[in-house]
Design an enzyme around this catalytic site. Structure first.
Site, PDB file in Angstrom:
ATOM      1  N   ASP A 181      43.789  28.642 -34.062  1.00 30.93           N
ATOM      2  CA  ASP A 181      43.120  27.367 -33.779  1.00 30.93           C
ATOM      3  C   ASP A 181      43.064  26.573 -35.081  1.00 30.93           C
ATOM      4  OD1 ASP A 181      41.474  25.371 -32.463  1.00 30.93           O
ATOM      5  OD2 ASP A 181      39.762  26.224 -33.510  1.00 30.93           O
ATOM      6  N   GLU A 207      29.742  21.783 -34.393  1.00 31.48           N
ATOM      7  CA  GLU A 207      29.808  22.480 -35.683  1.00 31.48           C
ATOM      8  C   GLU A 207      28.475  22.408 -36.431  1.00 31.48           C
ATOM      9  OE1 GLU A 207      33.256  21.691 -38.041  1.00 31.48           O
ATOM     10  OE2 GLU A 207      34.596  22.172 -36.384  1.00 31.48           O
ATOM     11  N   CYS A 263      38.455  20.810 -24.852  1.00 35.68           N
ATOM     12  CA  CYS A 263      38.404  20.960 -26.311  1.00 35.68           C
ATOM     13  C   CYS A 263      37.611  22.237 -26.566  1.00 35.68           C
ATOM     14  CB  CYS A 263      37.708  19.762 -26.957  1.00 35.68           C
ATOM     15  SG  CYS A 263      37.384  20.001 -28.720  1.00 35.68           S
ATOM     16  N   HIS A 295      35.557  23.182 -28.688  1.00 37.00           N
ATOM     17  CA  HIS A 295      34.152  23.100 -29.112  1.00 37.00           C
ATOM     18  C   HIS A 295      33.195  22.782 -27.960  1.00 37.00           C
ATOM     19  CE1 HIS A 295      36.030  22.906 -33.002  1.00 37.00           C
ATOM     20  NE2 HIS A 295      34.888  22.743 -33.633  1.00 37.00           N
TER      21      HIS A 295
HETATM   22  N1  DGL Z   1      40.329  22.864 -31.602  1.00 35.69           N
HETATM   23  C1  DGL Z   1      40.431  21.459 -31.314  1.00 35.69           C
HETATM   24  C2  DGL Z   1      40.789  21.241 -29.837  1.00 35.69           C
HETATM   25  O1  DGL Z   1      40.565  22.076 -29.001  1.00 35.69           O
HETATM   26  C3  DGL Z   1      39.159  20.718 -31.651  1.00 35.69           C
HETATM   27  C4  DGL Z   1      38.896  20.585 -33.125  1.00 35.69           C
HETATM   28  C5  DGL Z   1      39.966  19.813 -33.850  1.00 35.69           C
HETATM   29  O2  DGL Z   1      40.113  18.590 -33.624  1.00 35.69           O
HETATM   30  O3  DGL Z   1      40.682  20.436 -34.630  1.00 35.69           O
HETATM   31  O4  DGL Z   1      41.302  20.206 -29.504  1.00 35.69           O
END
Ligand code: DGL
Length: 280
Positions: free
Chosen positions: A11, A158, A190, A192
């Site tokens: 990730d 975060e 996403c 998060h």
């Molecule tokens: N991991 C990213 C996503 O799922 C979110 C965080 C980022 O923008 O790097 O799109």
């Protein structure tokens, strides 16, 4: 047939840990290697070519760890880079978009599906296409898709502000158009966003089903390990869970802990993947 090599997961940083924890739940005996590209995060605001290059470099690192499968635990990387990764990988690659789209199509009753994600993911149109494709395969008619980028959600998650007034106000503002559109299913596209699911659920109301793409992806990982005949067998040692970050390991572990819930990361090592040459 069994295969005790680890499953590789990457990730942009810590968000993919919400996918990793679902993988641990679904296939607890599998060893895993997690790479968080924290020093180059976020990916959600980067260009397509940059995200593809980063993703290919991350894949090279995981391949150097002799993984048997690669999980792209980032929606932005899945949306931009999956085709390139799949074309170049020597092992099966699992992304998070198709499982989320499938789950959404199965959950909706009124055919109105919302998608929330980073600006990058929304701009690719990959989710919309995946939902339309899956709806077509399932013979569903009159599907309507409503998309909304929610970039501030990443920082709020975060920051650990999973359930407070600022998050609620932000969610009300972002989700207003989706509420007005009368969606009954919302894909949290996403990594998060599942951390904010309490607030997102309250703002959307109990009649709206929230789709956690991590849960959907873990189901795909499980079934692919079985169909490919590469699930791990008992070797008497139990699973090994390794963590790497391109930023500072102590900082990674501190921020990562709440994302992972149980099984807090420890022994995280530093590694940068920008050393790998890739051509796009
Ligand atoms: N991991 C990213 C996503 O799922 C979110 C965080 C980022 O923008 O790097 O799109």
């Amino acid at each position: 047939m069994t295969d005790n090599r680890p499953v590789g997961v990457f990730d942009s940083g810590i968000g993919g840990l919400t996918v990793l924890r679902e993988i641990w739940n679904a296939v607890p005996d599998e060893s895993t290697v997690y790479f968080g590209d924290n020093s180059r995060a976020p990916y959600g605001t980067k260009s397509r070519s940059t995200v593809i290059r980063y993703s290919l470099q991350n894949m090279k690192f995981l391949e150097s760890k002799d993984v048997k499968m690669i999980v792209v635990a980032c929606n932005t990387a899945s949306a931009y880079a999956y085709d390139e990764l799949k074309a170049r990988a020597g092992v099966p690659v699992v992304e998070v978009v198709t499982p989320g789209a499938d789950e959404a199509c199965r959950a909706t009753k009124n055919g109105r599906i919302g998608i929330i994600a980073t600006k990058g993911t929304i701009s690719t149109g990959v989710y919309r296409a995946a939902v339309e494709r899956r709806a077509g395969e399932l013979g569903m008619k009159d599907i309507e898709i409503f998309q909304q980028a929610c970039p501030l959600f990443v920082s709020l998650a975060e920051e650990g502000w999973w359930d407070n007034e600022i998050t609620r106000l932000t969610a009300c503002e972002y989700l207003k158009p989706l509420k007005e559109a009368g969606i009954d299913t919302l894909v949290m596209a996403c990594t998060h966003y599942p951390l904010l699911s309490k607030v997102i659920g309250e703002v959307m109301g109990r009649d709206v089903t929230l789709v956690n793409t991590g849960v959907a992806t873990a189901k795909v990982v499980k079934s692919l390990l079985e169909t490919e005949g590469i699930a791990s067998g008992a070797d008497g040692h139990g699973p090994v869970r390794e963590f790497y970050t391109s930023d500072e390991p102590g900082l990674f572990e501190q921020v990562a802990a709440p994302f992972l819930g149980e099984g807090l990361p420890s022994g995280t090592k530093h590694f940068t993947t920008d050393r790998y040459e890739v051509t796009i």
